[in-house]
Design a protein around this motif. Structure first.
Motif, PDB file in Angstrom:
ATOM      1  N   PHE A 232       0.805  -1.208   0.000  1.00  0.00           N
ATOM      2  CA  PHE A 232       0.000   0.000   0.000  1.00  0.00           C
ATOM      3  C   PHE A 232       0.846   1.268   0.000  1.00  0.00           C
ATOM      4  N   ALA A 233       1.869   1.339   0.840  1.00  0.00           N
ATOM      5  CA  ALA A 233       2.702   2.546   0.888  1.00  0.00           C
ATOM      6  C   ALA A 233       3.460   2.750  -0.418  1.00  0.00           C
ATOM      7  N   GLY A 234       3.946   1.682  -1.024  1.00  0.00           N
ATOM      8  CA  GLY A 234       4.625   1.802  -2.313  1.00  0.00           C
ATOM      9  C   GLY A 234       3.688   2.292  -3.400  1.00  0.00           C
ATOM     10  N   TRP A 235       2.467   1.777  -3.391  1.00  0.00           N
ATOM     11  CA  TRP A 235       1.448   2.166  -4.370  1.00  0.00           C
ATOM     12  C   TRP A 235       1.075   3.632  -4.203  1.00  0.00           C
ATOM     13  N   VAL A 236       0.808   4.060  -2.962  1.00  0.00           N
ATOM     14  CA  VAL A 236       0.449   5.456  -2.689  1.00  0.00           C
ATOM     15  C   VAL A 236       1.627   6.380  -2.999  1.00  0.00           C
ATOM     16  N   GLY A 237       2.823   6.001  -2.578  1.00  0.00           N
ATOM     17  CA  GLY A 237       4.003   6.831  -2.826  1.00  0.00           C
ATOM     18  C   GLY A 237       4.256   7.032  -4.307  1.00  0.00           C
ATOM     19  N   HIS A 238       4.047   6.005  -5.092  1.00  0.00           N
ATOM     20  CA  HIS A 238       4.219   6.080  -6.545  1.00  0.00           C
ATOM     21  C   HIS A 238       3.237   7.088  -7.132  1.00  0.00           C
ATOM     22  N   TRP A 239       1.990   7.018  -6.705  1.00  0.00           N
ATOM     23  CA  TRP A 239       0.964   7.967  -7.151  1.00  0.00           C
ATOM     24  C   TRP A 239       1.315   9.388  -6.724  1.00  0.00           C
ATOM     25  N   ALA A 240       1.763   9.552  -5.473  1.00  0.00           N
ATOM     26  CA  ALA A 240       2.068  10.874  -4.944  1.00  0.00           C
ATOM     27  C   ALA A 240       3.209  11.555  -5.710  1.00  0.00           C
TER      28      ALA A 240
END
Length: 187
Positions: free
Chosen positions: A171-179
């Motif tokens: 989840f953090a990798g996915w959100v960080g990529h989007w951010a």
């Protein structure tokens, strides 16, 4: 990827990504535990802490139509889908392109039966990019903690270890990529 303990660095990524007016208030720990008890699961970290302490959804995303609150489904999900069973293991451990797979010896009926658990077992729906493209967080089974893209044509896990992206898994990798403003499949 540790799905049992929230990494402080991951939580900082999530706090920075969801630092705006479009985020919904967090649920709090009592509501998160009640959801988990109702569904017979424990949400993977750091999503669990995010929903309890940082935000329960965000209109800005990710994905492009916003991060859904924990107990909600996308508007385009449809009413005639089978019941979702979060405690049943998510069935996939690798990508599956079912549309147009000429090498699959199964009948259309067998493939349709195999698809039900992909969409409905062992995951919470994080949101949609539209056109039937959904992002799921696996909450039960061998891929617990991984984010998957599931659409009408196939399913694939997100994260650099699976190819197609430079982002970390979970989840953090996915959100960080989007951010960072990166496209989902940049690898």
């Amino acid at each position: 990827m540790d799905v049992t303990r929230a990494d402080p660095a991951d939580l900082e990524v999530l706090r920075a990504a969801f630092d705006g007016d479009s985020r919904r208030p967090p649920l709090g720990w009592d509501a998160v535990r009640a959801f988990e008890t109702e569904h017979g699961i424990v949400l993977p970290e750091p999503y669990r802490t995010c929903v309890a302490e940082i935000c329960d959804g965000s209109a800005d995303g990710p994905p492009s139509h916003g991060l859904l609150p924990l107990a909600e489904m996308p508007r385009d999900w449809g009413d005639r889908r089978p019941e979702r069973v979060l405690a049943a293991p998510f069935p996939l451990t690798g990508p599956w392109l079912w549309e147009g797979d000429e090498d699959d010896p199964r009948s259309d009926e067998e493939i349709a039966a195999a698809l039900h658990p992909v969409f409905s077992h062992g995951s919470v729906v994080l949101g949609t990019d539209g056109c039937g493209m959904y992002w799921h967080l696996v909450v039960a089974g061998p891929h617990r903690g991984h984010v998957w893209n599931i659409c009408g044509e196939g399913a694939a896990p997100f994260g650099s270890e699976f190819g197609h992206t430079t982002a970390g898994s979970g989840f953090a990798g996915w959100v960080g990529h989007w951010a960072k403003g990166l496209t989902w499949f940049d690898g």
